[in-house]
Design an enzyme around this catalytic site. Structure first.
Site, PDB file in Angstrom:
ATOM      1  N   THR A  91       4.010  -4.649   8.356  1.00  0.00           N
ATOM      2  CA  THR A  91       2.767  -4.112   7.920  1.00  0.00           C
ATOM      3  C   THR A  91       2.719  -4.568   6.442  1.00  0.00           C
ATOM      4  O   THR A  91       3.445  -3.906   5.557  1.00  0.00           O
ATOM      5  CB  THR A  91       2.813  -2.492   7.932  1.00  0.00           C
ATOM      6  OG1 THR A  91       3.306  -2.134   9.326  1.00  0.00           O
ATOM      7  CG2 THR A  91       1.479  -1.686   7.629  1.00  0.00           C
ATOM      8  N   LYS A 166      -3.788  -1.983  12.158  1.00  0.00           N
ATOM      9  CA  LYS A 166      -2.442  -1.443  11.957  1.00  0.00           C
ATOM     10  C   LYS A 166      -2.479  -0.337  10.856  1.00  0.00           C
ATOM     11  O   LYS A 166      -1.948   0.790  11.032  1.00  0.00           O
ATOM     12  CB  LYS A 166      -1.361  -2.466  11.538  1.00  0.00           C
ATOM     13  CG  LYS A 166       0.080  -2.033  11.277  1.00  0.00           C
ATOM     14  CD  LYS A 166       0.641  -1.089  12.071  1.00  0.00           C
ATOM     15  CE  LYS A 166       2.226  -0.679  11.704  1.00  0.00           C
ATOM     16  NZ  LYS A 166       2.497   0.073  12.613  1.00  0.00           N
ATOM     17  N   LYS A 235       3.835   3.372   0.883  1.00  0.00           N
ATOM     18  CA  LYS A 235       3.357   1.965   0.669  1.00  0.00           C
ATOM     19  C   LYS A 235       2.357   1.864   1.714  1.00  0.00           C
ATOM     20  O   LYS A 235       1.455   0.908   1.203  1.00  0.00           O
ATOM     21  CB  LYS A 235       4.503   1.044   1.139  1.00  0.00           C
ATOM     22  CG  LYS A 235       4.436  -0.658   0.918  1.00  0.00           C
ATOM     23  CD  LYS A 235       3.922  -1.139   2.131  1.00  0.00           C
ATOM     24  CE  LYS A 235       5.236  -1.136   3.252  1.00  0.00           C
ATOM     25  NZ  LYS A 235       4.724  -1.836   4.698  1.00  0.00           N
TER      26      LYS A 235
END
Length: 288
Positions: A91, A166, A235
């Site tokens: 990711t 995602k 993050k």
């Protein structure tokens, strides 16, 4: 198929193990080589560099963040220029995905294929793979995706499409956890057990995996060991914010989720699960 796998954290190790079980000729690399011991014992080859792991047909990577991916691709003995098609399950930010697609295009090719599913799903080969890139390249990867997941979704020819899906999905997971945490804190303040609340939700109109899986974590305060650590969640939310800023899309709920992730990390440490934002919600309500 000759496959390289780079990055052997909780998710990567489980994915690599399933590739081995499916009969693929697997070469693995990890910054800390000791994490490869079990895979090597099961028949995998250990590479001495990312480039060595990318000498086969496909090189799959599952790494924690943009910096780790950049180091593996562009660093010393990186995979850029190696013959293997690069499939990234990480990711990462949209600008990096676009850079990878451009730089791999004239060489080995690139497919963005992030996954939905926690470590238990990875171990059970029940991940959902979201793939984007050249159609023929994805076709080549189909046997690999079948070995690690229960379904593959093709979302476009541009690799960045998979990364956007995602990031959007991870934001929705956090938004669902935030909503459940707030609702459970409310009913608990009124004397209703969290478990009763979850049973009603999942037994009626919220009967979906995200509510049942994360609802159990919230009911049981099962935030350690982390299936997905809060700093990684933060993050990801920062990457969502960068994408939203670039596209000028307001996402006010994102601000709430990010603040609660920061509070959770500050109060409970970096080893807490990202579902631990429930702790920040309770603390704000005076319910420790």
């Amino acid at each position: 198929m000759r496959v390289g796998f780079i990055g052997l954290g909780q998710m990567g190790s489980a994915i690599a193990a399933n590739l081995l079980k499916a009969g693929h000729d697997l070469t693995v690399w990890n910054r800390s080589a000791d994490k490869a011991k079990d895979l090597v014992a099961a028949g995998a080859h250990l590479a001495t560099s990312p480039a060595e792991a990318a000498q086969g047909e496909v090189a799959m990577s599952m790494l924690s963040d943009d910096a780790a991916v950049e180091a593996v691709v562009y660093g010393e003995n990186g995979i850029l220029g190696a013959p293997a098609l690069h499939v990234s399950h990480s990711t990462i930010g949209i600008p990096l995905v676009e850079r990878l697609a451009k730089d791999h295009a004239a060489r080995s090719g690139f497919v963005s294929a992030p996954v939905f599913g926690r470590p238990a799903a990875a171990q059970a080969a029940k991940l959902f793979v979201v793939a984007a890139g050249d159609g023929e390249a994805i076709d080549r990867c189909a046997p690999l995706f079948e070995a690690i997941g229960q379904r593959t979704f093709r979302v476009g020819a541009s690799p960045s499409a998979a990364s956007l899906v995602k990031l959007g999905g991870n934001f929705m997971i956090m938004a669902a956890v935030e909503a459940m945490a707030e609702a459970m804190t409310l009913v608990e303040a009124g004397g209703v057990d969290r478990r009763a609340m979850l049973d009603v939700l999942t037994g009626t109109i919220f009967n979906a995996p995200v509510y049942s899986l994360y609802g159990e974590l919230l009911v049981e305060d099962r935030f350690r060991p982390a299936g997905f650590a809060a700093p990684l969640g933060l993050k990801d939310m920062n990457l969502v914010d960068a994408a939203a800023t670039a596209s000028r899309v307001p996402m006010p709920v994102l601000g709430v989720v990010r603040d609660h992730l920061r509070s959770t990390i500050a109060s409970h440490g970096s080893d807490v699960d990202w579902a631990g934002i429930a702790l920040a919600v309770r603390q704000a309500a005076g319910k420790h």
